[in-house]
Design a protein around this motif. Structure first.
Motif, PDB file in Angstrom:
ATOM      1  N   SER A  22      -8.338  -6.741  -4.042  1.00 25.99           N
ATOM      2  CA  SER A  22      -7.396  -5.626  -4.052  1.00 25.99           C
ATOM      3  C   SER A  22      -6.534  -5.631  -2.798  1.00 25.99           C
ATOM      4  O   SER A  22      -5.322  -5.385  -2.861  1.00 25.99           O
ATOM      5  N   ARG A  23      -7.136  -5.912  -1.653  1.00 27.55           N
ATOM      6  CA  ARG A  23      -6.368  -5.956  -0.404  1.00 27.55           C
ATOM      7  C   ARG A  23      -5.343  -7.084  -0.435  1.00 27.55           C
ATOM      8  O   ARG A  23      -4.217  -6.925   0.044  1.00 27.55           O
ATOM      9  N   TYR A  24      -5.733  -8.223  -1.011  1.00 25.15           N
ATOM     10  CA  TYR A  24      -4.791  -9.339  -1.127  1.00 25.15           C
ATOM     11  C   TYR A  24      -3.622  -8.946  -2.035  1.00 25.15           C
ATOM     12  O   TYR A  24      -2.460  -9.228  -1.728  1.00 25.15           O
ATOM     13  N   ARG A  25      -3.936  -8.274  -3.122  1.00 21.66           N
ATOM     14  CA  ARG A  25      -2.890  -7.849  -4.051  1.00 21.66           C
ATOM     15  C   ARG A  25      -1.916  -6.883  -3.357  1.00 21.66           C
ATOM     16  O   ARG A  25      -0.704  -7.007  -3.486  1.00 21.66           O
ATOM     17  N   ASP A  26      -2.470  -5.945  -2.596  1.00 20.23           N
ATOM     18  CA  ASP A  26      -1.621  -4.998  -1.864  1.00 20.23           C
ATOM     19  C   ASP A  26      -0.740  -5.728  -0.860  1.00 20.23           C
ATOM     20  O   ASP A  26       0.432  -5.374  -0.674  1.00 20.23           O
ATOM     21  N   GLN A  27      -1.305  -6.737  -0.193  1.00 19.78           N
ATOM     22  CA  GLN A  27      -0.539  -7.495   0.798  1.00 19.78           C
ATOM     23  C   GLN A  27       0.618  -8.244   0.143  1.00 19.78           C
ATOM     24  O   GLN A  27       1.753  -8.232   0.646  1.00 19.78           O
ATOM     25  N   VAL A  28       0.353  -8.877  -0.989  1.00 19.47           N
ATOM     26  CA  VAL A  28       1.409  -9.625  -1.674  1.00 19.47           C
ATOM     27  C   VAL A  28       2.488  -8.666  -2.178  1.00 19.47           C
ATOM     28  O   VAL A  28       3.690  -8.949  -2.062  1.00 19.47           O
ATOM     29  N   ARG A  29       2.078  -7.536  -2.717  1.00 19.08           N
ATOM     30  CA  ARG A  29       3.052  -6.553  -3.185  1.00 19.08           C
ATOM     31  C   ARG A  29       3.933  -6.072  -2.033  1.00 19.08           C
ATOM     32  O   ARG A  29       5.144  -5.908  -2.178  1.00 19.08           O
ATOM     33  N   ALA A  30       3.312  -5.840  -0.868  1.00 22.69           N
ATOM     34  CA  ALA A  30       4.080  -5.404   0.301  1.00 22.69           C
ATOM     35  C   ALA A  30       5.063  -6.493   0.725  1.00 22.69           C
ATOM     36  O   ALA A  30       6.208  -6.198   1.108  1.00 22.69           O
ATOM     37  N   GLU A  31       4.644  -7.760   0.662  1.00 24.65           N
ATOM     38  CA  GLU A  31       5.532  -8.862   1.029  1.00 24.65           C
ATOM     39  C   GLU A  31       6.692  -8.975   0.037  1.00 24.65           C
ATOM     40  O   GLU A  31       7.831  -9.260   0.429  1.00 24.65           O
ATOM     41  N   ILE A  32       6.414  -8.758  -1.234  1.00 23.43           N
ATOM     42  CA  ILE A  32       7.481  -8.799  -2.246  1.00 23.43           C
ATOM     43  C   ILE A  32       8.497  -7.694  -1.970  1.00 23.43           C
ATOM     44  O   ILE A  32       9.713  -7.918  -2.008  1.00 23.43           O
TER      45      ILE A  32
END
Length: 248
Positions: A22-32
């Motif tokens: 979940s943290r990885y997903r949040d990080q990628v979404r923030a980068e997008i």
């Protein structure tokens, strides 16, 4: 957040610790979102390209759709983030000016909105304009916009409509009578004020804020002999006079 695709809000709201996935997903979404905002900063909302965002982040186009359903979904999140940032700036200004005379609080809120907008002009224009042809912002973005306006209600509700503003107050009263959510929103921020007066003053302030700030952000004051902050102060002072807003 409104318009999100598979966000981890539910996990966060439940009080449970988020998983590494979940943290990885949040990080990628923030980068997008950061990459998308950079595209918008450089070329405006029409320049936003999901394929270009994906390429810049080393993703494939289909991979990006695991995080956002499409361009409009991404735009909605950026708009919601923008409103949230603007609302935070307004709340902070309201807190700093708490206890000051209403007129001083109005000037503090106006200055805070201008500082936020000029500090992130591409985000301001994303909120103030139409991001793309055919884009329809979902209803929840209205709640975010109201959060930006909320602090103004408590201040301007301490004034009184007079003259030509009476017609506007009458229209605001009709709106309030026909919309319980709007009534609740106004009463939540200005519980001791006449709701129609507070709303009429806030709508007027909003129009004047956008008039000055929008022109400044677009660079349309260039070559003119005034400072935008001076004009904004005068506009808010004129509004305060029109509403009989207490100065002490």
């Amino acid at each position: 957040m409104a318009g999100s695709s598979g966000s981890s809000d539910d996990a966060h709201g439940s009080g449970k610790a988020s998983s590494p996935r979940s943290r990885y997903r949040d990080q990628v979404r923030a980068e997008i979102k950061a990459a998308a905002l950079e595209q918008i900063r450089a070329g405006g909302a029409p320049a936003l390209s999901l394929n270009a965002v994906a390429k810049g982040l080393g993703l494939t186009g289909p991979a990006l759709y695991k995080y956002f359903r499409g361009r409009d979904d991404l735009l909605t999140e950026l708009i919601c983030d923008g409103y949230d940032d603007a609302a935070a700036a307004m709340r902070a200004a309201a807190d700093r000016a708490a206890g000051a005379p209403p007129r001083q609080r109005l000037h503090a809120l106006a200055a805070a909105f201008r500082a936020w907008a000029t500090g992130a002009p591409h985000v301001y224009q994303l909120l103030a304009g139409t991001p793309s042809p055919g884009y329809q912002a979902p209803p929840e973005t209205a709640d975010r916009a109201r959060a930006v306006l909320g602090p103004l209600l408590g201040v301007l509700g301490q004034g009184d409509c007079r003259g030509a503003a009476l017609d506007l107050r009458a229209e605001m009263r009709c709106w309030l009578n026909g919309s319980p959510p709007v009534q609740q929103w106004v009463e939540g921020w200005a519980p001791d004020a006449d709701a129609a007066t507070a709303l009429a003053g806030t709508v007027t302030a909003w129009a004047r804020l956008h008039g000055v700030v929008g022109l400044e952000v677009q660079g349309l004051f260039g070559g003119m002999g005034h400072r935008p902050g001076t004009l904004l102060h005068a506009e808010m002072e004129n509004l305060a006079d029109a509403l009989g807003l207490p100065a002490d």
